[in-house]
Design an enzyme around this catalytic site. Structure first.
Site, mmCIF file in Angstrom:
data_model
loop_
_atom_site.group_PDB
_atom_site.id
_atom_site.type_symbol
_atom_site.label_atom_id
_atom_site.label_comp_id
_atom_site.label_asym_id
_atom_site.label_seq_id
_atom_site.Cartn_x
_atom_site.Cartn_y
_atom_site.Cartn_z
ATOM 1 N N PRO A 11 0.795 -1.227 0.000
ATOM 2 C CA PRO A 11 0.000 0.000 0.000
ATOM 3 C C PRO A 11 0.826 1.274 0.000
ATOM 4 C CG PRO A 11 -0.803 -1.520 1.668
ATOM 5 C CD PRO A 11 0.411 -2.145 1.076
ATOM 6 N N ASN A 12 0.373 2.201 -0.808
ATOM 7 C CA ASN A 12 0.917 3.568 -0.897
ATOM 8 C C ASN A 12 2.277 3.661 -1.584
ATOM 9 O OD1 ASN A 12 -1.305 4.897 0.442
ATOM 10 N ND2 ASN A 12 -0.601 3.872 2.296
ATOM 11 N N TYR A 24 10.702 9.499 1.654
ATOM 12 C CA TYR A 24 10.813 8.430 0.652
ATOM 13 C C TYR A 24 11.570 8.840 -0.608
ATOM 14 C CZ TYR A 24 7.420 6.189 3.689
ATOM 15 O OH TYR A 24 6.796 5.623 4.773
ATOM 16 N N ASN A 95 8.388 -5.089 -0.337
ATOM 17 C CA ASN A 95 8.170 -3.969 0.568
ATOM 18 C C ASN A 95 6.669 -3.941 0.854
ATOM 19 O OD1 ASN A 95 7.791 -1.625 1.942
ATOM 20 N ND2 ASN A 95 9.015 -0.340 0.575
ATOM 21 N N ALA A 98 2.815 -0.415 4.990
ATOM 22 C CA ALA A 98 2.257 -0.457 6.343
ATOM 23 C C ALA A 98 1.827 -1.863 6.752
ATOM 24 C CB ALA A 98 1.069 0.493 6.430
HETATM 25 C C1 DQA Z 1 7.825 1.572 4.333
HETATM 26 C C2 DQA Z 1 7.785 1.830 5.835
HETATM 27 C C3 DQA Z 1 6.398 1.561 6.391
HETATM 28 O O1 DQA Z 1 6.380 1.809 7.786
HETATM 29 C C4 DQA Z 1 5.392 2.465 5.743
HETATM 30 O O2 DQA Z 1 4.091 2.190 6.220
HETATM 31 C C5 DQA Z 1 5.448 2.408 4.256
HETATM 32 C C6 DQA Z 1 6.745 2.331 3.601
HETATM 33 C C7 DQA Z 1 9.174 1.979 3.716
HETATM 34 O O3 DQA Z 1 9.415 1.608 2.563
HETATM 35 O O4 DQA Z 1 9.956 2.686 4.345
HETATM 36 O O5 DQA Z 1 4.425 2.494 3.583
HETATM 37 O O6 DQA Z 1 7.659 0.179 4.109
#
Ligand code: DQA
Length: 170
Positions: A11-12, A24, A95, A98
């Site tokens: 997600p995201n 990021y 990856n 969350a």
């Molecule tokens: C993440 C770290 C996670 O805590 C976060 O929710 C993400 C990205 C990272 O790539 O640093 O969505 O996995």
């Protein structure tokens, strides 16, 4: 036999490049996947990519990596670029975003398929909110990369391709 690596983003991570760039960085997911594709081809490895904001879709994709799951009909057997067939990968680079901190289902799926995996985080999850320190995957991962920015994907793919004793392709 061709080795295959399946790169999964949760997600995201489709928002990489736009989302909290101070954490990021500026690279987009398309940049990450393009770089990973070039890297894989120079290592002689086939790369499959998948991103979803949905836990169940990620569980389905992991199951499909072992030839199981609901979407294994041959007409549906393409990755999300509509290209490579869903053939079993030798390793998974994931990856989970969350879902790292919450998902027993993704942990169970990875254990079920028994494909070695590397856990990647773009940010240093240990230098952020306390809830990000908890991972449902880390104790089962072959390796964990975090805090290297998107270079972490490159490091994980390099490791998976060169050093990991991966599942023999069928
Ligand atoms: C993440 C770290 C996670 O805590 C976060 O929710 C993400 C990205 C990272 O790539 O640093 O969505 O996995």
């Amino acid at each position: 036999m061709t080795r295959r690596i399946l790169l999964i983003n949760g997600p995201n991570l489709n928002l990489l490049g736009r989302r909290e760039p101070h954490i990021y960085g500026p690279a987009t997911l398309a940049d990450v996947e393009a770089l990973a594709r070039d890297q894989a081809s120079s290592l002689g490895v086939e790369l499959q990519t998948f991103q979803s904001n949905h836990e169940g879709a990620i569980v389905d994709r992991i199951q499909e990596a072992a030839g199981w799951g609901p979407r294994t009909r041959s007409d549906a057997a393409v990755d999300h670029h509509g290209a490579a067939p869903l053939t079993k990968p030798s390793a998974i680079v994931i990856n989970p975003g969350a879902l790292t901190h919450t998902s027993v289902a993704i942990r169970d799926a990875l254990l079920a398929v028994d494909i070695p995996f590397v856990e990647v985080h773009v940010s240093n999850v240990h230098a952020r909110e306390p809830f990000r320190k908890q991972s449902y995957l880390s104790d089962k991962a072959e390796a964990i990369v975090c805090g290297m920015g998107v270079y972490g994907y490159t490091a994980a793919i390099e490791f998976a391709a060169r050093y990991l004793k991966t599942v023999e392709p069928e």
